[in-house]
Design an enzyme around this catalytic site. Structure first.
Site, PDB file in Angstrom:
ATOM      1  N   ASN A 185       1.078  -1.257   0.128  1.00 38.11           N
ATOM      2  CA  ASN A 185       0.422  -0.216  -0.073  1.00 38.11           C
ATOM      3  C   ASN A 185       1.075   1.379  -0.368  1.00 38.11           C
ATOM      4  OD1 ASN A 185       0.304  -0.912   2.992  1.00 38.11           O
ATOM      5  ND2 ASN A 185       0.376   1.549   3.047  1.00 38.11           N
ATOM      6  N   VAL A 216       7.378  -2.269  -9.806  1.00 42.25           N
ATOM      7  CA  VAL A 216       9.204  -2.316  -9.871  1.00 42.25           C
ATOM      8  C   VAL A 216       9.687  -4.071 -10.061  1.00 42.25           C
ATOM      9  CG1 VAL A 216      11.075  -1.620 -10.443  1.00 42.25           C
ATOM     10  CG2 VAL A 216       9.092   0.125  -9.782  1.00 42.25           C
ATOM     11  N   HIS A 253      10.698  -5.905  11.921  1.00 40.00           N
ATOM     12  CA  HIS A 253      11.857  -5.842  12.117  1.00 40.00           C
ATOM     13  C   HIS A 253      12.781  -6.422  11.192  1.00 40.00           C
ATOM     14  CE1 HIS A 253       9.461  -4.053  16.310  1.00 40.00           C
ATOM     15  NE2 HIS A 253       9.094  -2.982  14.410  1.00 40.00           N
TER      16      HIS A 253
END
Length: 523
Positions: free
Chosen positions: A121, A235, A442
């Site tokens: 998003n 991409v 993380h």
């Protein structure tokens, strides 16, 4: 800022990914090289207004849930859990706004990352994060990076970090005092229990506003006519000429059309797992690509403050997670006690209590300790040449093991969190819970930075890929250290440095061209 679906033929800079670090490149370039043309491509849709705004700022609960579901890419519709603490042993489920890596998350005989997750998003994971922005300490710091403390300060500026948004929360100082009594002895001022720095501010009307990429973009980027953001644009590879950046190939996910966009610089800020994926698909494959992968094992527990009365005007029957009665505190990492502590007061107990035992909002204290990883070369994300993922990119294969040192660290964290819970009040539940690997979100190290090109890193201190000049990488994957604390402040700081390197090069080249033009005019 937003697009009309006409991709440019050429720009100065392409940025792949719209999370906080990609947004930081756009912000710094808009401030320091406003003449540069910039195209940003994001694989997911725009789910909030302004683009990249945190979903917590969406007041309508149904609209917020829709924004989260639209962020879940190929995993949309799968079951999610409301918080990491709600994950039970053996359960594979992502948090709202994220989706899991469906295959390749665990090799046979390895620990893997069973709940490795993504979001797709505008704004990336920055639309869904907790906003925690602690500074790294001790061995967490990449001290070979010049001016690192100044970069951290600029990172706080672009992220909108504050420490006072929850100062009105009851019991917060009590919690910090109770923790400090068992933590602070022998620590420096910076290492003592304190308010958690958060990317959140309070408006004049009193409402909390959480920072997403919209805050990082800032007015400078939104006003920059040379910057355009294209959503739902994949991409597929970085184009090279003579080994240097020449542009990107991008697929319009609405039409299926594929375009080539020329660029002098390409910044890949796709996240710690998809950034190396894009490089791999582009034939940029240094030995260190994907390696030294770092997740932070997280241990959680809860405790209940003793003998506290309800704050005036608060209904003890209310329930929720993080509200106005909440406070967020920080127990910093040290090399001697190598855990990062995030402590949040909750309105409700994570474990059901007796019906006749109502919870005083803010009296339930959730504790989490993140462990620094024992970094290993063989912990990595690899990519298949003969299989593709939902986007048609090389399929990921996670290789990840906990070492004996990791297991000792987790055992130490479990003992430490019990000590902290007992200091705060009465622990809830028989023992702490270690979350499934990958829960931290993380992930780091996969395109790691190095002081020199010695084969153990992917990029320079400016975040430029050693073997592919003018290709830059950004995100938590750049972080090379065994970091336990939330990484966003650090990864944005490193992005600021990389963006300044590009801005300086653009400005100097522009000045040189202007000087040459002036000489030709006067000749």
């Amino acid at each position: 800022m937003t697009d009309d679906r006409r991709y440019p033929d050429a720009v100065d800079v392409v940025i792949v990914g719209s999370g906080p670090t990609g947004a930081a490149y756009a912000r710094i370039l808009s401030e320091e090289a406003p003449e540069a043309t910039i195209a940003m491509f994001e694989v997911g849709p725009t789910v909030s207004n302004p683009p990249g705004a945190h979903v917590k700022n969406i007041e309508d609960v149904r609209q917020r849930a829709l924004a989260q579901e639209r962020s879940e890419g190929p995993g949309a519709g799968a079951a999610t859990v409301d918080s990491p603490g709600a994950v039970t042993a053996g359960t594979r489920a992502g948090r709202p706004g994220t989706y899991l890596l469906q295959d390749g998350y665990q090799a046979e005989g390895e620990d893997g990352l069973p709940v490795a997750a993504f979001s797709s998003n505008v704004g990336g994971m920055g639309v869904h994060w907790t906003g925690a922005c602690p500074a790294p300490g001790g061995k967490e710091r990449p001290d070979f990076v010049p001016g690192f403390d100044d970069l951290l300060e600029d990172s706080r500026r672009v992220l909108g970090v504050t420490t006072d948004a929850f100062d009105g929360a009851p019991y917060s100082q009590l919690v910090r005092d109770l923790l400090a009594a068992v933590v602070d002895h022998g620590r420096s001022a910076a290492e003592r229990v304190q308010r958690m720095p958060l990317a959140v501010h309070r408006r004049e009307d009193g409402r909390l506003v959480w920072s997403g990429s919209d805050v990082v973009f800032g007015d400078e980027t939104r006003a920059n006519r040379n910057f355009t953001l294209f959503d739902e644009s994949l991409v597929t590879c970085v184009l090279l000429e003579g080994g240097e950046a020449a542009g990107v190939e991008v697929k319009d996910l609405r039409t299926g059309e594929v375009h080539s966009v020329a660029a002098r610089y390409v910044v890949v800020a796709a996240d710690a797992l998809r950034t190396p994926q894009v490089l791999y698909a582009s034939g940029i494959r240094p030995d260190a690509l994907g390696r030294m992968l770092n997740d932070q094992t997280q241990v959680v527990y809860a405790s209940r403050l003793r003998d506290v009365a309800p704050p005036p005007g608060v209904d003890v029957a209310e329930s929720g997670t993080l509200r106005e009665q909440s406070g967020v505190s920080w127990v910093p990492y040290t090399d001697d006690v190598p855990y990062h502590g995030q402590v949040m007061q909750l309105d409700a107990s994570p474990i059901p209590l007796a019906d006749d035992d109502p919870v005083v909002p803010g009296s339930i204290v959730g504790l989490g300790l993140f462990c620094a990883k024992d970094l290993q070369w063989d912990d990595r994300v690899a990519f298949a040449d003969d299989e593709v993922d939902s986007y048609g990119m090389p399929a990921m294969r996670i290789h990840y093991r906990l070492t004996d040192a990791d297991r000792r660290a987790i055992a130490g964290a479990r003992a430490e969190i019990v000590r902290l819970a007992e200091a705060v009040g009465d622990p809830i539940g028989s023992e702490p819970f270690t979350l499934p690997l990958g829960s931290s979100l993380h992930y780091q190290g996969s395109v790691r930075m190095g002081a020199t090109d010695d084969g153990t890193s992917v990029c320079s201190p400016d975040s430029e890929v050693w073997i592919a000049p003018r290709v830059f990488v950004a995100g938590n994957g750049v972080i090379p250290t065994p970091m336990a604390c939330n990484p966003t402040l650090t990864s944005v700081a490193l992005a600021v440095r990389g963006a300044r390197s590009i801005a300086k090069d653009i400005t100097e080249n522009t000045d040189a061209r202007e000087r040459t033009h002036d000489k030709e005019v006067h000749a």
